[in-house]
Design a protein around this motif. Structure first.
Motif, short mmCIF file in Angstrom:
data_model
loop_
_atom_site.label_atom_id
_atom_site.label_comp_id
_atom_site.label_asym_id
_atom_site.label_seq_id
_atom_site.Cartn_x
_atom_site.Cartn_y
_atom_site.Cartn_z
N GLU A 1 53.89 25.67 -22.28
CA GLU A 1 52.70 26.48 -22.47
C GLU A 1 52.13 26.95 -21.13
OE1 GLU A 1 49.91 24.29 -24.87
OE2 GLU A 1 51.11 24.52 -26.69
N PHE A 2 52.14 26.06 -20.12
CA PHE A 2 51.65 26.47 -18.80
C PHE A 2 52.48 27.62 -18.26
CE2 PHE A 2 49.00 22.71 -18.50
CZ PHE A 2 47.91 23.21 -17.81
N GLU B 1 44.27 28.12 -22.35
CA GLU B 1 44.50 26.69 -22.44
C GLU B 1 45.98 26.41 -22.64
OE1 GLU B 1 41.25 23.94 -24.21
OE2 GLU B 1 42.75 24.25 -25.77
N PRO C 1 46.75 21.78 -14.37
CA PRO C 1 47.38 20.88 -15.33
C PRO C 1 46.84 19.46 -15.22
CG PRO C 1 48.82 21.20 -13.46
CD PRO C 1 47.59 22.05 -13.22
N THR D 1 44.35 22.60 -18.90
CA THR D 1 44.42 21.68 -20.03
C THR D 1 43.01 21.50 -20.60
OG1 THR D 1 44.04 19.78 -18.59
CG2 THR D 1 46.35 20.34 -19.09
N THR E 1 48.81 22.82 -22.96
CA THR E 1 48.87 21.36 -23.07
C THR E 1 50.20 20.78 -22.61
OG1 THR E 1 49.56 21.51 -25.38
CG2 THR E 1 47.19 21.28 -24.95
N ASN E 2 51.19 21.62 -22.35
CA ASN E 2 52.48 21.11 -21.87
C ASN E 2 53.10 22.13 -20.92
OD1 ASN E 2 54.03 23.08 -23.44
ND2 ASN E 2 53.49 21.87 -25.23
N SER E 3 54.20 21.74 -20.29
CA SER E 3 54.79 22.60 -19.25
C SER E 3 55.24 23.95 -19.79
CB SER E 3 55.94 21.88 -18.55
OG SER E 3 56.92 21.49 -19.48
N ARG F 1 45.41 16.02 -16.33
CA ARG F 1 45.61 15.22 -17.54
C ARG F 1 44.40 14.40 -17.95
NH1 ARG F 1 51.25 12.70 -15.79
NH2 ARG F 1 52.23 14.65 -15.21
#
Length: 158
Positions: free
Chosen positions: A98-99, A92, A50, A74, A94-96, A52
């Motif tokens: 989705e992770f 891929e 993750p 990301t 982009t936020n928690s 940034r």
């Protein structure tokens, strides 16, 4: 907990106080700096990055892919690897949310894990294996030597 038997190893230098506190949770290990990341990659089911802010060549992602570890990252985490295709070589996020979703997807879907394991490893070996890197370096050296000249000629004796 969705997958209570899952273990999380947070591997990396200088973990923040908030990250170190996560080690209080059962199944979570915070290592700090390790001598050999390979040991962790060897046993990893999923690699999560993750990150940034990206820049330069993303060694962490490259190592995980080359080791055949299915990866969730990301866009910033893999921006330095040209031609890497999300969905084909890694997943891929982009936020928690989705992770969490992508990680659980990989933990539950052995077919997807195997597909990403193979495609990520092949991608890295094709573009970044020793033969390819050495050939690129040789071409750089040859090009540099061919273009090198001074008005007085070489300054070294040959």
């Amino acid at each position: 907990a969705v997958k209570p038997q899952t273990q999380l190893h947070l591997v990396g230098s200088r973990p923040t106080r908030a990250v170190r506190r996560l080690a209080r949770i059962s199944g979570v290990e915070v290592t700090g700096t390790v001598r050999d990341i390979g040991r962790y990659l060897e046993y990893a089911t999923v690699f999560v990055a993750p990150i940034r802010i990206g820049g330069g060549f993303p060694n962490k992602i490259a190592e995980a892919l080359a080791a055949g570890v299915p990866t969730v990252a990301t866009p910033a985490a893999h921006v330095g690897i040209p031609n890497l295709v999300p969905g084909a070589h890694l997943l891929e996020a982009t936020n928690s949310e989705e992770f969490a979703s992508r990680t659980l997807q990989l933990l539950e879907d052995a077919g997807l894990r195997n597909r990403l394991r193979v495609s990520g490893r092949e991608f890295m070996r094709a573009g970044y294996g020793w033969d390819e890197v050495v050939e690129r370096l040789e071409n750089i050296y040859i090009s540099s030597i061919a273009s090198w000249h001074t008005p007085l000629g070489p300054t070294w004796a040959g």
